[in-house]
Design a protein around this motif. Structure first.
Motif, PDB file in Angstrom:
ATOM      1  N   PRO A 298       0.830  -1.203   0.000  1.00 59.27           N
ATOM      2  CA  PRO A 298       0.000   0.000   0.000  1.00 59.27           C
ATOM      3  C   PRO A 298       0.870   1.261   0.000  1.00 59.27           C
ATOM      4  O   PRO A 298       1.986   1.282   0.523  1.00 59.27           O
ATOM      5  N   VAL A 299       0.342   2.301  -0.586  1.00 53.27           N
ATOM      6  CA  VAL A 299       1.088   3.558  -0.673  1.00 53.27           C
ATOM      7  C   VAL A 299       1.183   4.174   0.708  1.00 53.27           C
ATOM      8  O   VAL A 299       0.164   4.471   1.342  1.00 53.27           O
ATOM      9  N   ARG A 300       2.379   4.352   1.230  1.00 49.05           N
ATOM     10  CA  ARG A 300       2.598   4.936   2.564  1.00 49.05           C
ATOM     11  C   ARG A 300       3.814   5.850   2.492  1.00 49.05           C
ATOM     12  O   ARG A 300       4.616   5.760   1.543  1.00 49.05           O
ATOM     13  N   PRO A 301       4.011   6.691   3.486  1.00 46.44           N
ATOM     14  CA  PRO A 301       5.195   7.561   3.483  1.00 46.44           C
ATOM     15  C   PRO A 301       6.468   6.729   3.416  1.00 46.44           C
ATOM     16  O   PRO A 301       6.788   5.955   4.320  1.00 46.44           O
ATOM     17  N   ALA A 302       7.242   6.874   2.334  1.00 45.68           N
ATOM     18  CA  ALA A 302       8.414   6.032   2.094  1.00 45.68           C
ATOM     19  C   ALA A 302       9.472   6.209   3.180  1.00 45.68           C
ATOM     20  O   ALA A 302      10.031   5.248   3.690  1.00 45.68           O
ATOM     21  N   THR A 303       9.787   7.430   3.559  1.00 50.86           N
ATOM     22  CA  THR A 303      10.851   7.675   4.533  1.00 50.86           C
ATOM     23  C   THR A 303      10.494   7.072   5.890  1.00 50.86           C
ATOM     24  O   THR A 303      11.348   6.491   6.554  1.00 50.86           O
ATOM     25  N   LYS A 304       9.235   7.195   6.296  1.00 52.90           N
ATOM     26  CA  LYS A 304       8.815   6.638   7.574  1.00 52.90           C
ATOM     27  C   LYS A 304       8.927   5.122   7.544  1.00 52.90           C
ATOM     28  O   LYS A 304       9.404   4.491   8.502  1.00 52.90           O
ATOM     29  N   ALA A 305       8.476   4.496   6.458  1.00 57.72           N
ATOM     30  CA  ALA A 305       8.543   3.039   6.346  1.00 57.72           C
ATOM     31  C   ALA A 305       9.992   2.560   6.379  1.00 57.72           C
ATOM     32  O   ALA A 305      10.313   1.545   7.013  1.00 57.72           O
ATOM     33  N   GLU A 306      10.886   3.250   5.682  1.00 54.71           N
ATOM     34  CA  GLU A 306      12.294   2.857   5.664  1.00 54.71           C
ATOM     35  C   GLU A 306      12.913   2.967   7.057  1.00 54.71           C
ATOM     36  O   GLU A 306      13.700   2.111   7.471  1.00 54.71           O
ATOM     37  N   ARG A 307      12.561   4.012   7.787  1.00 54.75           N
ATOM     38  CA  ARG A 307      13.116   4.172   9.144  1.00 54.75           C
ATOM     39  C   ARG A 307      12.627   3.047  10.049  1.00 54.75           C
ATOM     40  O   ARG A 307      13.398   2.505  10.858  1.00 54.75           O
ATOM     41  N   MET A 308      11.335   2.735   9.955  1.00 57.73           N
ATOM     42  CA  MET A 308      10.806   1.649  10.784  1.00 57.73           C
ATOM     43  C   MET A 308      11.480   0.328  10.432  1.00 57.73           C
ATOM     44  O   MET A 308      11.858  -0.464  11.317  1.00 57.73           O
ATOM     45  N   ARG A 309      11.642   0.059   9.123  1.00 57.06           N
ATOM     46  CA  ARG A 309      12.263  -1.179   8.687  1.00 57.06           C
ATOM     47  C   ARG A 309      13.705  -1.271   9.182  1.00 57.06           C
ATOM     48  O   ARG A 309      14.183  -2.331   9.586  1.00 57.06           O
ATOM     49  N   GLU A 310      14.404  -0.123   9.185  1.00 55.00           N
ATOM     50  CA  GLU A 310      15.793  -0.110   9.645  1.00 55.00           C
ATOM     51  C   GLU A 310      15.878  -0.395  11.143  1.00 55.00           C
ATOM     52  O   GLU A 310      16.774  -1.088  11.610  1.00 55.00           O
ATOM     53  N   CYS A 311      14.898   0.155  11.915  1.00 52.21           N
ATOM     54  CA  CYS A 311      14.870  -0.130  13.354  1.00 52.21           C
ATOM     55  C   CYS A 311      14.696  -1.628  13.598  1.00 52.21           C
ATOM     56  O   CYS A 311      15.374  -2.223  14.445  1.00 52.21           O
ATOM     57  N   LEU A 312      13.764  -2.252  12.858  1.00 53.93           N
ATOM     58  CA  LEU A 312      13.522  -3.682  13.027  1.00 53.93           C
ATOM     59  C   LEU A 312      14.732  -4.511  12.586  1.00 53.93           C
ATOM     60  O   LEU A 312      15.072  -5.524  13.208  1.00 53.93           O
ATOM     61  N   ARG A 313      15.379  -4.076  11.507  1.00 53.26           N
ATOM     62  CA  ARG A 313      16.560  -4.797  11.020  1.00 53.26           C
ATOM     63  C   ARG A 313      17.687  -4.707  12.052  1.00 53.26           C
ATOM     64  O   ARG A 313      18.397  -5.690  12.321  1.00 53.26           O
ATOM     65  N   THR A 314      17.856  -3.499  12.654  1.00 53.08           N
ATOM     66  CA  THR A 314      18.883  -3.314  13.682  1.00 53.08           C
ATOM     67  C   THR A 314      18.622  -4.208  14.886  1.00 53.08           C
ATOM     68  O   THR A 314      19.530  -4.836  15.443  1.00 53.08           O
ATOM     69  N   LEU A 315      17.331  -4.275  15.293  1.00 52.87           N
ATOM     70  CA  LEU A 315      16.972  -5.091  16.461  1.00 52.87           C
ATOM     71  C   LEU A 315      17.286  -6.565  16.192  1.00 52.87           C
ATOM     72  O   LEU A 315      17.853  -7.256  17.052  1.00 52.87           O
ATOM     73  N   LYS A 316      16.976  -7.050  14.986  1.00 51.60           N
ATOM     74  CA  LYS A 316      17.217  -8.460  14.697  1.00 51.60           C
ATOM     75  C   LYS A 316      18.705  -8.761  14.592  1.00 51.60           C
ATOM     76  O   LYS A 316      19.177  -9.807  15.076  1.00 51.60           O
ATOM     77  N   GLN A 317      19.470  -7.840  13.959  1.00 55.24           N
ATOM     78  CA  GLN A 317      20.903  -8.089  13.815  1.00 55.24           C
ATOM     79  C   GLN A 317      21.617  -8.055  15.162  1.00 55.24           C
ATOM     80  O   GLN A 317      22.590  -8.774  15.377  1.00 55.24           O
ATOM     81  N   ALA A 318      21.108  -7.179  16.066  1.00 52.46           N
ATOM     82  CA  ALA A 318      21.741  -7.075  17.380  1.00 52.46           C
ATOM     83  C   ALA A 318      21.488  -8.323  18.226  1.00 52.46           C
ATOM     84  O   ALA A 318      22.219  -8.587  19.181  1.00 52.46           O
ATOM     85  N   HIS A 319      20.434  -9.079  17.905  1.00 50.45           N
ATOM     86  CA  HIS A 319      20.107 -10.267  18.696  1.00 50.45           C
ATOM     87  C   HIS A 319      19.851 -11.440  17.754  1.00 50.45           C
ATOM     88  O   HIS A 319      18.880 -12.199  17.928  1.00 50.45           O
ATOM     89  N   LYS A 320      20.699 -11.591  16.750  1.00 49.37           N
ATOM     90  CA  LYS A 320      20.488 -12.629  15.757  1.00 49.37           C
ATOM     91  C   LYS A 320      20.682 -14.037  16.316  1.00 49.37           C
ATOM     92  O   LYS A 320      20.243 -15.020  15.707  1.00 49.37           O
ATOM     93  N   ASP A 321      21.297 -14.141  17.493  1.00 53.14           N
ATOM     94  CA  ASP A 321      21.490 -15.445  18.097  1.00 53.14           C
ATOM     95  C   ASP A 321      20.321 -15.853  18.990  1.00 53.14           C
ATOM     96  O   ASP A 321      20.327 -16.969  19.550  1.00 53.14           O
ATOM     97  N   ASP A 322      19.347 -14.969  19.166  1.00 47.62           N
ATOM     98  CA  ASP A 322      18.198 -15.264  20.043  1.00 47.62           C
ATOM     99  C   ASP A 322      16.906 -14.962  19.274  1.00 47.62           C
ATOM    100  O   ASP A 322      16.292 -13.910  19.411  1.00 47.62           O
ATOM    101  N   ASP A 323      16.519 -15.890  18.443  1.00 47.27           N
ATOM    102  CA  ASP A 323      15.325 -15.685  17.612  1.00 47.27           C
ATOM    103  C   ASP A 323      14.063 -15.523  18.444  1.00 47.27           C
ATOM    104  O   ASP A 323      13.142 -14.780  18.073  1.00 47.27           O
TER     105      ASP A 323
END
Length: 418
Positions: A298-323
């Motif tokens: 769906p059409v959404r604010p691109a910059t906001k979506a990218e920032r949220m996705r980056e936060c989630l990616r950072t969280l997963k990479q920081a704890h990639k050993d604890d799924d």
């Protein structure tokens, strides 16, 4: 076999001659007559010699007199009926030209017809004018109260409805000489009228039921069509979601490939090896750009979506050993976003205590968790003790974007691999 009687199509009565049928039509206003091969009965009482023209008349005669023996002389009186209307005698025409009464020049006296006084009284009690009541009883043959009321309903628009009917005195005498209906005969006629009305009502009910059935079928077809359209839309939505997931998976694979290329180049540099020939072909990143252009998200604010996705990616990479911890964090964030989107007026869903042990264990201590909530609109208040989302700053589009990103992160096994 030629016709031997005339049958009234409205009440079923049989007549021996056209004169009898005309007289019946004048009394009842019935006009539907047809030639019939059914003979008029002629049952003669063996005790008193009274002729009865129907089984009903013979039954009534038996009730009144107790006579039970009748002789059927119908065959003796059967003869083809003449359908010619009797012509007036010559002197009758002269009388009519001269004003009637046998050429004397005097009009025959006109009088009010005799009607059933009991029925007349009942009609007047019901509120009908006397003239209208007399007219109704006269033209309905004094059959019953119901017949008179029905006649009034059918002829209420007649211009002379409230005029007292007048008949020649001779006709009144002839009518008076006719035997009046007994209470049993009146009751039988009333039963016939009721039975006729019941059958008419049943036919109307059947017609209404057929119309209701047609309406039910039409509504059923409309509901089936609406369900089919809803299923088509749901199928299209699922297809779009799967394409979006494949696009995310493709982007993750491309980033892994780029990371491997970078690691390879770094190892060559540390080993003192020359970098690879720039002229060597490299995998194009065009598919990633193409996927973004043809994304079904769906059409959404691109910059906001990218920032949220980056936060989630950072969280997963920081704890990639604890799924399990990552999955719990993603589900908790999804619950916060869903609660606010569903109940935006409830303050308890828009206010989070940062010192809460459960919050700290699931979100607060994880890198990128609080930052994701801030992208959703939450703000730190009261010296950083609470995260709060003001009611006027609730943005459904932002919350929907957060929900979409979290769903993709939870379902995509390649999300945040780097």
């Amino acid at each position: 076999m030629s016709g031997v009687s005339l049958k009234c199509g409205d009440c079923g009565t049989l007549f021996k001659s056209v004169e009898e049928a005309q007289e019946h039509a004048e009394l009842t206003s019935h006009a539907n007559f047809s030639e019939s091969t059914e003979a008029v009965l002629n049952l003669v009482c063996t005790s008193c010699g009274k002729p009865c023209r129907s089984k009903t008349e013979s039954d009534l005669h038996t009730k009144r007199t107790g006579h039970t023996e009748f002789t059927d002389k119908t065959a003796e009186a059967v003869k083809p009926i003449s359908l010619e209307v009797p012509k007036p005698k010559p002197n009758d025409d002269e009388d009519m030209a001269e004003g009637g009464d046998g050429g004397t020049g005097q009009h025959e006296e006109m009088v009010v017809p005799e009607v059933d006084q009991n029925l007349l009284s009942e009609l007047e009690t019901m509120g009908f004018p006397k003239a209208r009541a007399i007219r109704a009883l006269h033209f309905s043959g004094n059959a019953s109260l119901e017949a008179a009321v029905n006649w009034v309903v059918e002829h209420e628009s007649d211009p002379d409805i409230d005029e007292t009917p007048m008949v020649p005195a001779s006709a009144k005498k002839a009518e008076a000489s006719k035997p009046s209906l007994t209470p049993e005969e009146i009751k039988m006629k009333q039963q016939e009228l009721k039975e006729r009305a019941r059958k008419k009502k049943e036919e109307e009910d059947r017609q209404r039921e057929r119309e209701r059935e047609k309406e039910r079928i039409r509504i059923g077809k409309e509901l089936l069509e609406a369900k089919r359209i809803e299923e088509d839309n749901e199928r299209k939505r699922i297809i779009a979601l799967r394409k979006a997931e494949k696009a995310e998976e493709q982007r993750a694979r491309e980033k892994i490939r780029q990371k491997l290329e970078e690691d390879k180049a770094e190892r060559r540099r540390k080993l003192g090896l020359p970098p690879e020939d720039p002229a060597s072909p490299k995998p194009s990143t065009a598919p990633v750009v193409e996927e973004k252009k043809s994304s079904f998200l769906p059409v959404r604010p691109a910059t906001k979506a990218e920032r949220m996705r980056e936060c989630l990616r950072t969280l997963k990479q920081a704890h990639k050993d604890d799924d399990a911890k990552v999955k719990t964090a993603f589900n908790t964030l999804l619950t916060y976003a869903k609660n606010v989107a569903t109940n935006p007026n409830e303050e308890k869903f828009r206010k989070i205590r940062l010192s809460n042990a459960a919050f700290q264990d699931r979100i607060g201590k994880l890198q990128g968790g609080i930052e994701f909530l801030e992208h959703c609109g939450f703000e730190k208040i009261e010296g950083g003790e609470f995260l709060y989302l003001p009611r006027e700053k609730v943005d459904m589009a932002v919350l929907n974007t957060a929900g979409t990103e979290l769903n993709n992160a939870i379902k995509n096994p390649f999300f945040g691999v780097l």
